[in-house]
Write a protein that holds these residues in place. Structure first.
Motif, PDB file in Angstrom:
ATOM      1  N   SER A 239      49.870  39.828  38.823  1.00 16.03           N
ATOM      2  CA  SER A 239      49.130  38.622  39.174  1.00 16.03           C
ATOM      3  C   SER A 239      47.637  38.900  39.194  1.00 16.03           C
ATOM      4  O   SER A 239      47.201  40.054  39.220  1.00 16.03           O
ATOM      5  CB  SER A 239      49.581  38.093  40.546  1.00 16.03           C
ATOM      6  OG  SER A 239      49.330  39.058  41.547  1.00 16.03           O
ATOM      7  N   LEU A 240      46.853  37.821  39.208  1.00 17.31           N
ATOM      8  CA  LEU A 240      45.397  37.937  39.229  1.00 17.31           C
ATOM      9  C   LEU A 240      44.827  37.118  40.386  1.00 17.31           C
ATOM     10  O   LEU A 240      44.052  36.184  40.182  1.00 17.31           O
ATOM     11  CB  LEU A 240      44.803  37.444  37.893  1.00 17.31           C
ATOM     12  CG  LEU A 240      45.141  38.279  36.659  1.00 17.31           C
ATOM     13  CD1 LEU A 240      44.686  37.564  35.397  1.00 17.31           C
ATOM     14  CD2 LEU A 240      44.489  39.652  36.754  1.00 17.31           C
ATOM     15  N   PRO A 241      45.195  37.437  41.610  1.00 17.00           N
ATOM     16  CA  PRO A 241      44.680  36.682  42.758  1.00 17.00           C
ATOM     17  C   PRO A 241      43.262  37.115  43.099  1.00 17.00           C
ATOM     18  O   PRO A 241      42.857  38.236  42.821  1.00 17.00           O
ATOM     19  CB  PRO A 241      45.648  37.058  43.875  1.00 17.00           C
ATOM     20  CG  PRO A 241      46.058  38.453  43.521  1.00 17.00           C
ATOM     21  CD  PRO A 241      46.098  38.509  42.016  1.00 17.00           C
ATOM     22  N   ILE A 242      42.505  36.207  43.723  1.00 18.29           N
ATOM     23  CA  ILE A 242      41.133  36.525  44.074  1.00 18.29           C
ATOM     24  C   ILE A 242      41.004  36.977  45.522  1.00 18.29           C
ATOM     25  O   ILE A 242      39.996  37.537  45.936  1.00 18.29           O
ATOM     26  CB  ILE A 242      40.208  35.318  43.808  1.00 18.29           C
ATOM     27  CG1 ILE A 242      38.737  35.763  43.716  1.00 18.29           C
ATOM     28  CG2 ILE A 242      40.394  34.242  44.864  1.00 18.29           C
ATOM     29  CD1 ILE A 242      38.453  36.684  42.564  1.00 18.29           C
ATOM     30  N   GLN A 245      44.963  35.742  50.571  1.00 17.77           N
ATOM     31  CA  GLN A 245      45.621  34.456  50.809  1.00 17.77           C
ATOM     32  C   GLN A 245      46.286  33.943  49.539  1.00 17.77           C
ATOM     33  O   GLN A 245      47.437  33.501  49.556  1.00 17.77           O
ATOM     34  CB  GLN A 245      44.606  33.443  51.331  1.00 17.77           C
ATOM     35  CG  GLN A 245      45.221  32.093  51.692  1.00 17.77           C
ATOM     36  CD  GLN A 245      44.192  31.123  52.261  1.00 17.77           C
ATOM     37  OE1 GLN A 245      43.025  31.459  52.463  1.00 17.77           O
ATOM     38  NE2 GLN A 245      44.619  29.901  52.521  1.00 17.77           N
ATOM     39  N   ALA A 246      45.551  33.997  48.416  1.00 17.14           N
ATOM     40  CA  ALA A 246      46.113  33.555  47.142  1.00 17.14           C
ATOM     41  C   ALA A 246      47.267  34.458  46.719  1.00 17.14           C
ATOM     42  O   ALA A 246      48.275  33.983  46.171  1.00 17.14           O
ATOM     43  CB  ALA A 246      45.025  33.549  46.070  1.00 17.14           C
ATOM     44  N   ALA A 247      47.133  35.759  46.975  1.00 12.94           N
ATOM     45  CA  ALA A 247      48.187  36.702  46.596  1.00 12.94           C
ATOM     46  C   ALA A 247      49.461  36.433  47.389  1.00 12.94           C
ATOM     47  O   ALA A 247      50.568  36.424  46.838  1.00 12.94           O
ATOM     48  CB  ALA A 247      47.710  38.132  46.817  1.00 12.94           C
ATOM     49  N   LEU A 248      49.320  36.204  48.680  1.00 14.79           N
ATOM     50  CA  LEU A 248      50.483  35.935  49.512  1.00 14.79           C
ATOM     51  C   LEU A 248      51.134  34.600  49.146  1.00 14.79           C
ATOM     52  O   LEU A 248      52.367  34.467  49.180  1.00 14.79           O
ATOM     53  CB  LEU A 248      50.079  35.936  50.987  1.00 14.79           C
ATOM     54  CG  LEU A 248      49.771  37.315  51.581  1.00 14.79           C
ATOM     55  CD1 LEU A 248      49.072  37.189  52.922  1.00 14.79           C
ATOM     56  CD2 LEU A 248      51.048  38.137  51.720  1.00 14.79           C
ATOM     57  N   ALA A 249      50.313  33.612  48.775  1.00 17.81           N
ATOM     58  CA  ALA A 249      50.849  32.311  48.372  1.00 17.81           C
ATOM     59  C   ALA A 249      51.668  32.444  47.091  1.00 17.81           C
ATOM     60  O   ALA A 249      52.748  31.845  46.958  1.00 17.81           O
ATOM     61  CB  ALA A 249      49.715  31.314  48.181  1.00 17.81           C
ATOM     62  N   MET A 272      51.898  43.375  41.705  1.00 18.86           N
ATOM     63  CA  MET A 272      50.733  44.185  41.349  1.00 18.86           C
ATOM     64  C   MET A 272      49.556  43.254  41.052  1.00 18.86           C
ATOM     65  O   MET A 272      49.681  42.332  40.238  1.00 18.86           O
ATOM     66  CB  MET A 272      51.036  45.042  40.123  1.00 18.86           C
ATOM     67  CG  MET A 272      52.259  45.942  40.260  1.00 18.86           C
ATOM     68  SD  MET A 272      51.955  47.427  41.210  1.00 18.86           S
ATOM     69  CE  MET A 272      50.996  48.405  40.036  1.00 18.86           C
ATOM     70  N   ALA A 273      48.426  43.493  41.700  1.00 18.47           N
ATOM     71  CA  ALA A 273      47.241  42.662  41.530  1.00 18.47           C
ATOM     72  C   ALA A 273      46.297  43.286  40.510  1.00 18.47           C
ATOM     73  O   ALA A 273      45.969  44.472  40.600  1.00 18.47           O
ATOM     74  CB  ALA A 273      46.528  42.488  42.867  1.00 18.47           C
ATOM     75  N   GLU A 368      34.692  31.704  41.060  1.00 18.54           N
ATOM     76  CA  GLU A 368      35.003  32.245  42.385  1.00 18.54           C
ATOM     77  C   GLU A 368      36.435  32.768  42.450  1.00 18.54           C
ATOM     78  O   GLU A 368      36.759  33.624  43.275  1.00 18.54           O
ATOM     79  CB  GLU A 368      34.809  31.151  43.442  1.00 18.54           C
ATOM     80  CG  GLU A 368      33.359  30.720  43.611  1.00 18.54           C
ATOM     81  CD  GLU A 368      33.221  29.536  44.552  1.00 18.54           C
ATOM     82  OE1 GLU A 368      34.275  28.978  44.953  1.00 18.54           O
ATOM     83  OE2 GLU A 368      32.085  29.167  44.887  1.00 18.54           O
ATOM     84  N   ARG A 369      37.315  32.235  41.576  1.00 21.47           N
ATOM     85  CA  ARG A 369      38.735  32.581  41.619  1.00 21.47           C
ATOM     86  C   ARG A 369      39.164  33.403  40.409  1.00 21.47           C
ATOM     87  O   ARG A 369      40.353  33.643  40.218  1.00 21.47           O
ATOM     88  CB  ARG A 369      39.564  31.287  41.615  1.00 21.47           C
ATOM     89  CG  ARG A 369      39.357  30.416  42.807  1.00 21.47           C
ATOM     90  CD  ARG A 369      39.712  28.947  42.523  1.00 21.47           C
ATOM     91  NE  ARG A 369      40.982  28.776  41.861  1.00 21.47           N
ATOM     92  CZ  ARG A 369      42.161  28.758  42.491  1.00 21.47           C
ATOM     93  NH1 ARG A 369      42.197  28.914  43.796  1.00 21.47           N
ATOM     94  NH2 ARG A 369      43.279  28.580  41.820  1.00 21.47           N
ATOM     95  N   TYR A 370      38.198  33.862  39.608  1.00 17.57           N
ATOM     96  CA  TYR A 370      38.484  34.291  38.245  1.00 17.57           C
ATOM     97  C   TYR A 370      39.039  35.701  38.140  1.00 17.57           C
ATOM     98  O   TYR A 370      40.095  35.938  37.608  1.00 17.57           O
ATOM     99  CB  TYR A 370      37.205  34.140  37.436  1.00 17.57           C
ATOM    100  CG  TYR A 370      37.293  34.522  35.986  1.00 17.57           C
ATOM    101  CD1 TYR A 370      38.291  34.018  35.173  1.00 17.57           C
ATOM    102  CD2 TYR A 370      36.357  35.369  35.429  1.00 17.57           C
ATOM    103  CE1 TYR A 370      38.347  34.356  33.837  1.00 17.57           C
ATOM    104  CE2 TYR A 370      36.402  35.698  34.104  1.00 17.57           C
ATOM    105  CZ  TYR A 370      37.405  35.194  33.314  1.00 17.57           C
ATOM    106  OH  TYR A 370      37.453  35.531  31.992  1.00 17.57           O
ATOM    107  N   ARG A 371      38.329  36.658  38.656  1.00 17.73           N
ATOM    108  CA  ARG A 371      38.724  38.061  38.511  1.00 17.73           C
ATOM    109  C   ARG A 371      38.285  38.813  39.746  1.00 17.73           C
ATOM    110  O   ARG A 371      37.147  38.709  40.173  1.00 17.73           O
ATOM    111  CB  ARG A 371      38.077  38.656  37.263  1.00 17.73           C
ATOM    112  CG  ARG A 371      38.280  40.130  37.071  1.00 17.73           C
ATOM    113  CD  ARG A 371      39.636  40.482  36.522  1.00 17.73           C
ATOM    114  NE  ARG A 371      39.864  39.938  35.210  1.00 17.73           N
ATOM    115  CZ  ARG A 371      40.961  40.161  34.501  1.00 17.73           C
ATOM    116  NH1 ARG A 371      41.910  40.906  34.994  1.00 17.73           N
ATOM    117  NH2 ARG A 371      41.113  39.629  33.307  1.00 17.73           N
ATOM    118  N   LEU A 372      39.194  39.573  40.329  1.00 15.79           N
ATOM    119  CA  LEU A 372      38.890  40.311  41.543  1.00 15.79           C
ATOM    120  C   LEU A 372      38.167  41.605  41.179  1.00 15.79           C
ATOM    121  O   LEU A 372      38.731  42.488  40.533  1.00 15.79           O
ATOM    122  CB  LEU A 372      40.180  40.607  42.300  1.00 15.79           C
ATOM    123  CG  LEU A 372      40.049  41.315  43.642  1.00 15.79           C
ATOM    124  CD1 LEU A 372      39.199  40.481  44.611  1.00 15.79           C
ATOM    125  CD2 LEU A 372      41.414  41.569  44.235  1.00 15.79           C
TER     126      LEU A 372
END
Length: 447
Positions: A239-242, A245-249, A272-273, A368-372
């Motif tokens: 996944s590509l969470p920022i 919170q987004a990762a857990l969702a 895996m993020a 803001e949500r694009y790439r961690l």
């Protein structure tokens, strides 16, 4: 209670001359401009990763040349051929390749993946994708790409057939007993005899099981069909969470889908993020490297250009000053984004459509949500990794790498700090397989 035996997992995704997020990597004088097609470059990145005890090397892919995109999407090597080359120069690290279910037949796919698994001694993984883009479809004789739901239905059936082919032979199907003259036990062979909506495959496969049984399944879908496919089949979700919170969702979405659709013999998937990691001995050094990274890749300009291309609007000579940025996002834009880029972009643009965003507002939100990008000292990065790991937001991280110096510094500075905290292995096990490294049990259903 928390399972103290759990350890963090790490993968590396080499992006050569520059992919999404590091589009101008080829301008770095310390790296070869042809890195995406330079086998020695991949070999060195793999060697750095193996020295750092990483779980796997992960190769992304597409089946068309995106001439308007980043260099890595214009010219790059076919993953399984490259991974076979890397297998010969590595000993323990896993080797994960992206292969499309839309444009590959399950028999050829099963055979190629199992061959890599044998070559590598049980270290292969398959990243399952459905592929987007009209150009990809035309490369395979189709006037347009299949509908989103159709691609995922085909993918689910493809994985089912591939796994049935991998299981054509029991582990003890080949006694190869010279004293009796018995090479094969015919009772340990299973026909596939699959007759489905998309495929008719008799089987069996013409290659037996590998040391780890069969390759590990990776998947990265965000749309509802993609989440279901991951819930049904994946050993690892990329996944590509920022943020956490987004990762857990996202994890909650997959877990909920798994309650209804995941076979009982499969253990829960790992999450895996995907990240970019930049470290330095001090905060100042790390921040200076981050600023240098942003200057080199001009990420804002590249993101604007990519979004406007995806919705088929004219970015002009300078995307930053394009008049299209002041236009409202339309339903047609959302449809084109989904066709050309997939759900990661269309979902955000759908939100912007609903709230009445113009493109400059939509792209600012996407940025803001694009790439961690994680930046800091080894201790600070380890703090962040531990927070994500302990909270369940991620079981590990896949590092996007186009700069070998930044990657080597991560391995030499951050990995020892993770080891000091008991979060990461200190050596590879004997005869490592990818399943063994990831702690994933055999995928075969119990009889």
């Amino acid at each position: 209670m928390e399972d103290k035996s759990r350890t963090l997992h790490l993968g590396v995704m080499p992006t050569g001359s520059g992919a999404i997020g590091d589009e101008r990597a080829w301008l770095n004088p310390a790296e070869p401009a042809d890195a995406s097609v330079n086998a020695s470059w991949y070999q060195e990145v793999s060697a750095i990763a193996e020295a750092g005890l990483f779980d796997f090397v992960f190769l992304s892919d597409s089946v068309f040349a995106n001439l308007a995109g980043a260099p890595h999407s214009i010219t790059r090597m076919e993953p399984l051929a490259l991974l076979s080359y890397l297998a010969a120069g590595t000993r323990n690290i896993g080797l994960v390749g992206t292969v499309s279910t839309t444009y590959q037949h399950p028999y050829n796919l099963a055979r190629s993946m199992m061959t890599l698994d044998h070559i590598s001694g049980g270290r292969a993984g398959w990243h399952v994708v459905t592929s987007v883009g009209e150009q990809a479809a035309r490369n395979f004789g189709m006037p347009e790409q299949q509908a989103h739901e159709t691609r995922y239905a085909r993918a689910a059936e493809s994985v089912q057939v591939v796994q049935a082919l991998w299981r054509s032979f029991d582990e003890d199907a080949f006694p190869r007993d010279r004293s009796t003259g018995q090479f094969l036990d015919p009772h340990a062979v299973h026909k596939v005899a699959h007759h489905g909506e998309f495929f008719d495959v008799e089987g069996p496969l013409n290659i037996g099981r590998s040391l780890q049984g069969e390759p590990v399944i990776f998947q990265a879908g965000y749309s509802a069909p993609g989440v279901r496919l991951g819930a049904e089949t994946a050993d690892v979700i990329f996944s590509l969470p920022i943020d956490t919170q987004a990762a857990l969702a996202h994890r909650a979405r997959v877990t909920e889908a798994a309650r209804s659709h995941r076979p009982k013999h499969l253990s829960d998937p790992l999450f895996m993020a995907g990240i970019v990691a930049i470290t330095g001995a001090t905060e100042t050094e790390a921040q200076d490297r981050y600023e240098e990274f942003l200057r080199l890749h001009d990420r804002d300009r590249e993101l604007i250009a990519r979004v406007l291309r995806a919705v088929e609007r004219d970015a002009g000579k300078d995307p930053v000053t394009s008049p299209q940025l002041t236009e409202l996002v339309t339903a047609e834009d959302v449809k084109r984004a989904h066709k050309n880029e997939g759900s990661w972009l269309s979902t955000d643009l759908q939100h912007s459509l609903e709230v009445g965003h113009r493109f400059n507002e939509a792209i600012e939100r996407i940025a803001e949500r694009y790439r961690l990008i994680l930046v800091g000292t080894p201790e600070q990065l380890a703090d962040t990794f531990e927070e994500w790991f302990r909270s369940g937001a991620a079981d590990g991280f896949i590092l996007q790498v186009s700069d070998r110096k930044l990657f080597r510094d991560f391995v030499e500075l951050v990995v020892p700090e993770l080891q000091r905290r008991g979060l990461f292995r200190e050596s590879y096990p004997e005869r490592a397989t990818l399943r063994g490294l990831l702690g994933i049990s055999s995928a075969t259903p119990a009889d």
